[in-house]
Design a protein around this motif. Structure first.
Motif, PDB file in Angstrom:
ATOM      1  N   UNK B  38      31.086  58.655  43.195  1.00  0.00           N
ATOM      2  CA  UNK B  38      29.676  58.980  42.996  1.00  0.00           C
ATOM      3  C   UNK B  38      29.293  60.235  43.785  1.00  0.00           C
ATOM      4  N   UNK B  76      26.294  50.980  41.061  1.00  0.00           N
ATOM      5  CA  UNK B  76      25.094  50.364  41.639  1.00  0.00           C
ATOM      6  C   UNK B  76      25.414  48.975  42.193  1.00  0.00           C
ATOM      7  N   UNK B  79      27.619  49.360  45.227  1.00  0.00           N
ATOM      8  CA  UNK B  79      26.854  49.890  46.366  1.00  0.00           C
ATOM      9  C   UNK B  79      25.981  48.790  46.966  1.00  0.00           C
TER      10      UNK B  79
ATOM     11  N   UNK C  34      24.711  55.022  53.295  1.00  0.00           N
ATOM     12  CA  UNK C  34      25.142  54.421  52.029  1.00  0.00           C
ATOM     13  C   UNK C  34      24.441  53.080  51.804  1.00  0.00           C
ATOM     14  N   UNK C  37      20.539  54.012  51.213  1.00  0.00           N
ATOM     15  CA  UNK C  37      20.090  54.975  50.199  1.00  0.00           C
ATOM     16  C   UNK C  37      20.923  55.055  48.923  1.00  0.00           C
ATOM     17  N   UNK C  38      22.213  54.756  49.005  1.00  0.00           N
ATOM     18  CA  UNK C  38      23.033  54.928  47.802  1.00  0.00           C
ATOM     19  C   UNK C  38      22.520  54.101  46.615  1.00  0.00           C
ATOM     20  N   UNK C  39      22.125  52.838  46.817  1.00  0.00           N
ATOM     21  CA  UNK C  39      21.651  52.101  45.647  1.00  0.00           C
ATOM     22  C   UNK C  39      20.500  52.813  44.918  1.00  0.00           C
ATOM     23  N   UNK C  41      19.709  55.961  45.058  1.00  0.00           N
ATOM     24  CA  UNK C  41      20.186  57.232  44.511  1.00  0.00           C
ATOM     25  C   UNK C  41      20.903  57.017  43.185  1.00  0.00           C
TER      26      UNK C  41
END
Ligand code: SF4
Ligand code: FES
Lengths: 257, 129, 133
Positions: B38, B76, B79, C34, C37-39, C41
């Protein structure tokens, strides 16, 4: 051995449970092999009691360690269905009617049957200087004891509950992969002394912590804290020591010794 | 003479498949592969951005490809798995005491989730400004 | 030989300090970012915008280029894109050990952190370029 008596006994009790033990007799076996036993089942019977039943009634040659029978001495660790447990703290009722497989603690060499060689573990516990190193060691008895508030004690109390059973080493894949890793219990014990207000030996112990084989072999798997029968939480101790080691690293950059 | 002959068991490379706890650990570590990919997509986006409007719009429309959508959906989920595992271990790294008692781990985890929710909503609002 | 064993014999052991704190610090910072914020983003750039749930105007070339051309925008983009890599490649490096890939640990380390470094420099250069245009 009176096999008939055994059969007679089994006829009386209605429930039996199957126990499989990984046997290893160094004087005659090349490698370990599983041996099955059937014993009468009681819901209040511990794994340790099951082993004692087997030793008393079925096969007196089965070897295992135990002493206190109450999760204090730390000598009865073994793998129960591949999970590190204290034999005296694990109960048949949590497995019945499934078969229970017993094996010597993982990551340790097998001495005989369920008995492992603990030497490396003990060496590591000794290495971290597991005793209070006072600031000045000539304090006279007449000056009284070293005092500590409950708050100061709280900082290390959890890490001092270890009974040296070795379950956490058995649960730690990093120790399994690399035996030079200082390991969970020794590092928790190290944290216990470094966090004690009466101790002044941190600088010495940090040298052990700062090594690759110190805290930095740990990848925070976290299983050590799950299997620990005394709630020591070695994973937390190591995590806190990583923070300390990082601070130490920064200081070391400006003030090399 | 000693009959001692300690037996060393080999640790196979598939050790992490033998215990659900280890498997979850490996999934946690494996999440980094997807997050790496990603990040590379984003790095590529910055590259396209630097090349001008046309290039950047091409990057944007490539993201509309069904494969991309499915991939991002997967990222998603992974993550979020990272987030959950990260938060659940957070109390172990906290060394706070209130009135001499260690701060309750549940509070620390809850604090993380609350912050996460606020940050997420904040980001969604900012992007729509 | 055993005349003066006190200090030397006891302090014989050499302790070698690991450089891991540097990488662990970056790993921790990247992991924190991560986790938080990654989710969101991924949700925005990978799903909501491409699916048209959020209008693509919100991530248009003009808007983003303007943002990237400010020093703070450039800094934010650099952190969001590059920092997670220091987290993920640290994990990948250690996972190789977990999987029993013992050969060339030094090279594995150079490749893993080198990769994170290279992408960071790549993004940094692009942003600098846009900043100074
Ligand atoms: S830390 Fe827990 S699991 Fe490890 S040796 Fe001590 S009591 Fe046993
Ligand atoms: S027998 Fe002592 S801990 Fe189990």
């Amino acid at each position: 051995m009176s096999t008939q008596a055994t059969h007679a006994q089994q006829a009386v009790v209605d429930k039996v449970i199957e126990i499989e033990i990984l046997r290893y007799r160094p004087e005659q076996d090349e490698k370990p092999f599983p041996q099955g036993f059937e014993i009468p089942y009681h819901p209040d019977m511990s794994i340790l009691e099951a082993l004692q039943y087997i030793k008393d009634h079925l096969d007196s040659s089965v070897s295992f360690r135990w002493s206190c029978r109450m999760a204090i001495c730390g000598s009865c660790g073994l793998m129960v269905n591949n999970i590190p447990k204290l034999g005296c703290k694990a109960f048949l009722r949590d497995y019945y009617p499934q078969k229970v497989t017993l094996e010597a603690l993982a990551n340790f060499p097998i001495e005989r049957d369920l008995v492992v060689v603990m030497d490396d573990f003990i060496k590591k516990l000794e290495e971290i200087k597991p005793y209070i190193i006072p600031e000045r060691d000539e304090k006279c008895l007449s000056e009284g004891t070293y005092q500590q508030t409950p708050e100061q004690m709280e900082k290390y109390a959890k890490f001092s509950m270890c009974i040296n059973c070795g379950l956490c080493y058995s649960a730690c894949p990093q120790y399994g992969l690399d035996k030079s890793f200082t390991g969970p219990a020794a590092l928790a014990l190290l944290a216990r002394y470094n966090r004690d207000s009466r101790d002044a030996g941190s600088a010495e112990r940090m040298k052990i912590v700062n090594q690759e084989q110190g805290v930095w072999s740990c990848t925070f798997v976290g299983y050590c804290s799950v299997v620990c029968p005394k709630g020591v939480d070695p994973a937390a101790a190591i995590q806190l020591l990583k923070v300390e080691s990082s601070k130490d690293y920064l200081i070391g950059m400006f003030k090399p010794d | 003479m000693s009959k001692r002959k300690p037996y060393r068991r080999e640790m196979n490379n598939d050790w992490w498949l033998k215990n659900i706890f280890y498997s979850k650990y490996m999934i946690r570590e494996g999440s980094s592969i997807f997050i790496t990919l990603y990040s590379l997509i984003l790095a590529w986006g910055v590259f396209r951005l630097s090349q001008g409007e046309e290039a950047f719009n091409a990057w944007l429309s490539a993201l509309q490809h069904p494969v991309s959508i499915v991939f991002h959906l997967l990222v998603l989920l992974i993550a979020l798995y990272h987030t959950i595992t990260w938060f659940s271990l957070a109390p172990k790294a906290v060394d706070l005491y209130i009135k001499g008692k260690p701060l309750d781990g549940k509070l620390i985890v809850a604090g993380h989730y609350i912050t996460f929710t606020i940050v997420t909503i904040f980001c969604l609002i900012v992007i729509m400004l | 030989m055993n005349v003066q064993p006190t200090t030397n014999a006891l302090q014989e052991k050499k302790y070698i300090r690991s450089n891991e704190p540097v990488f662990w610090g970056l790993f921790g910072a990247g992991g924190m970012l991560t986790a938080f914020l990654t989710p969101v983003m991924v949700l925005v750039t990978g799903l909501l915008i491409p699916l048209g749930i959020i209008d693509a105007d919100h991530l248009s070339y003009d808007k983003l280029h303007g943002f990237a051309s400010s020093w703070y925008g450039a800094a934010i983009i650099l952190v969001l894109v590059a920092l997670p890599l220091w987290h993920t490649l640290h994990r990948i490096f250690h996972s190789l050990h977990d999987l029993g890939i013992k050969r060339g640990r030094d090279w594995q380390q150079v490749i893993c952190y080198g990769f994170a470094f290279a992408v960071s420099v790549f993004v940094f250069t692009l942003l600098l370029q846009m900043l100074t245009q």
